[in-house]
Design a protein around this motif. Structure first.
Motif, mmCIF file in Angstrom:
data_model
loop_
_atom_site.group_PDB
_atom_site.id
_atom_site.type_symbol
_atom_site.label_atom_id
_atom_site.label_comp_id
_atom_site.label_asym_id
_atom_site.label_seq_id
_atom_site.Cartn_x
_atom_site.Cartn_y
_atom_site.Cartn_z
ATOM 1 N N VAL A 137 6.788 -10.177 -6.256
ATOM 2 C CA VAL A 137 6.414 -8.939 -5.583
ATOM 3 C C VAL A 137 6.939 -8.957 -4.152
ATOM 4 N N ILE A 138 7.678 -7.915 -3.795
ATOM 5 C CA ILE A 138 8.177 -7.783 -2.429
ATOM 6 C C ILE A 138 7.581 -6.510 -1.838
ATOM 7 N N GLY A 139 6.782 -6.690 -0.803
ATOM 8 C CA GLY A 139 6.180 -5.575 -0.067
ATOM 9 C C GLY A 139 6.183 -5.974 1.394
ATOM 10 N N PRO A 177 -7.849 -11.956 -4.510
ATOM 11 C CA PRO A 177 -7.782 -11.103 -3.316
ATOM 12 C C PRO A 177 -6.421 -10.425 -3.153
ATOM 13 N N ALA A 178 -6.461 -9.145 -2.801
ATOM 14 C CA ALA A 178 -5.233 -8.381 -2.576
ATOM 15 C C ALA A 178 -4.529 -8.900 -1.323
ATOM 16 N N TRP A 179 -3.209 -8.876 -1.346
ATOM 17 C CA TRP A 179 -2.434 -9.291 -0.188
ATOM 18 C C TRP A 179 -1.690 -8.112 0.440
ATOM 19 N N GLU A 180 -1.780 -6.932 -0.191
ATOM 20 C CA GLU A 180 -1.169 -5.718 0.350
ATOM 21 C C GLU A 180 -2.246 -4.647 0.492
ATOM 22 N N ARG A 181 -1.973 -3.643 1.330
ATOM 23 C CA ARG A 181 -2.899 -2.526 1.543
ATOM 24 C C ARG A 181 -2.588 -1.396 0.554
ATOM 25 N N VAL A 182 -3.594 -0.571 0.277
ATOM 26 C CA VAL A 182 -3.396 0.614 -0.554
ATOM 27 C C VAL A 182 -2.327 1.481 0.100
ATOM 28 N N GLY A 183 -1.412 1.973 -0.715
ATOM 29 C CA GLY A 183 -0.333 2.824 -0.230
ATOM 30 C C GLY A 183 0.962 2.082 0.043
ATOM 31 N N GLY A 223 6.859 0.140 -7.272
ATOM 32 C CA GLY A 223 5.469 0.517 -7.455
ATOM 33 C C GLY A 223 4.795 0.828 -6.140
ATOM 34 N N THR A 224 3.550 1.284 -6.249
ATOM 35 C CA THR A 224 2.717 1.590 -5.103
ATOM 36 C C THR A 224 1.360 0.946 -5.326
ATOM 37 N N VAL A 225 0.852 0.259 -4.320
ATOM 38 C CA VAL A 225 -0.475 -0.354 -4.422
ATOM 39 C C VAL A 225 -1.515 0.767 -4.395
ATOM 40 N N VAL A 226 -2.342 0.824 -5.432
ATOM 41 C CA VAL A 226 -3.364 1.871 -5.539
ATOM 42 C C VAL A 226 -4.779 1.303 -5.475
ATOM 43 N N ARG A 227 -4.899 -0.011 -5.525
ATOM 44 C CA ARG A 227 -6.208 -0.659 -5.411
ATOM 45 C C ARG A 227 -6.004 -1.988 -4.705
ATOM 46 N N ALA A 228 -6.838 -2.240 -3.699
ATOM 47 C CA ALA A 228 -6.764 -3.505 -2.968
ATOM 48 C C ALA A 228 -8.177 -3.918 -2.584
ATOM 49 N N SER A 229 -8.647 -5.014 -3.164
ATOM 50 C CA SER A 229 -10.000 -5.494 -2.887
ATOM 51 C C SER A 229 -10.001 -7.014 -2.834
ATOM 52 N N LYS A 230 -11.154 -7.575 -2.597
ATOM 53 C CA LYS A 230 -11.297 -9.032 -2.608
ATOM 54 C C LYS A 230 -11.177 -9.576 -4.029
ATOM 55 N N ARG A 231 -11.355 -8.686 -5.012
ATOM 56 C CA ARG A 231 -11.365 -9.086 -6.415
ATOM 57 C C ARG A 231 -10.020 -8.938 -7.108
ATOM 58 N N ASP A 232 -9.264 -7.874 -6.738
ATOM 59 C CA ASP A 232 -7.992 -7.643 -7.422
ATOM 60 C C ASP A 232 -7.117 -6.659 -6.655
ATOM 61 N N MET A 233 -5.881 -6.495 -7.159
ATOM 62 C CA MET A 233 -4.939 -5.545 -6.581
ATOM 63 C C MET A 233 -4.240 -4.823 -7.720
#
Length: 103
Positions: free
Chosen positions: A19-21, A43-49, A69-79
């Motif tokens: 993954v490259i962001g 834990p997510a390593w990228e922000r939503v959007g 792709g676009t990150v649509v969910r970012a939390s401590k649990r998943d991305m």
């Protein structure tokens, strides 16, 4: 994820992504995948959007596939990432997923 992503069944299979962001993460296991997107556990390593480039790997199918792709969910649990895929990429993704399932 968007309603479109939920139209497609989520599957757990042996698949990985580079993954490259804003960050670069290599060979990260997917929690699940569908034609509409994928989810990474932990834990997510990228922000939503955030726009990301992925290189999906399906070892069982001996296939790799690039997709944006676009990150649509970012939390401590998943991305969660929604694929910004062309019709050709969606067709290829269906084929790779089917082969990775043993079909």
């Amino acid at each position: 994820m968007s309603n479109e992503a939920r139209v497609h069944p989520r599957l757990r299979l042996a698949a990985f992504a580079d993954v490259i962001g804003d960050e670069v993460v290599l060979h990260r296991a997917l929690g699940d995948i569908s034609v509409g997107g994928c989810r990474f556990e932990g834990p997510a390593w990228e922000r939503v959007g955030t726009k990301v480039q992925l290189l999906l790997s399906f070892p069982v199918a001996e296939a790799n596939m690039p997709v944006d792709g676009t990150v649509v969910r970012a939390s401590k649990r998943d991305m969660g990432v929604r694929f910004d895929a062309t019709d050709e990429q969606k067709w290829a993704l269906r084929k790779h997923i089917r082969r990775a399932q043993g079909g």
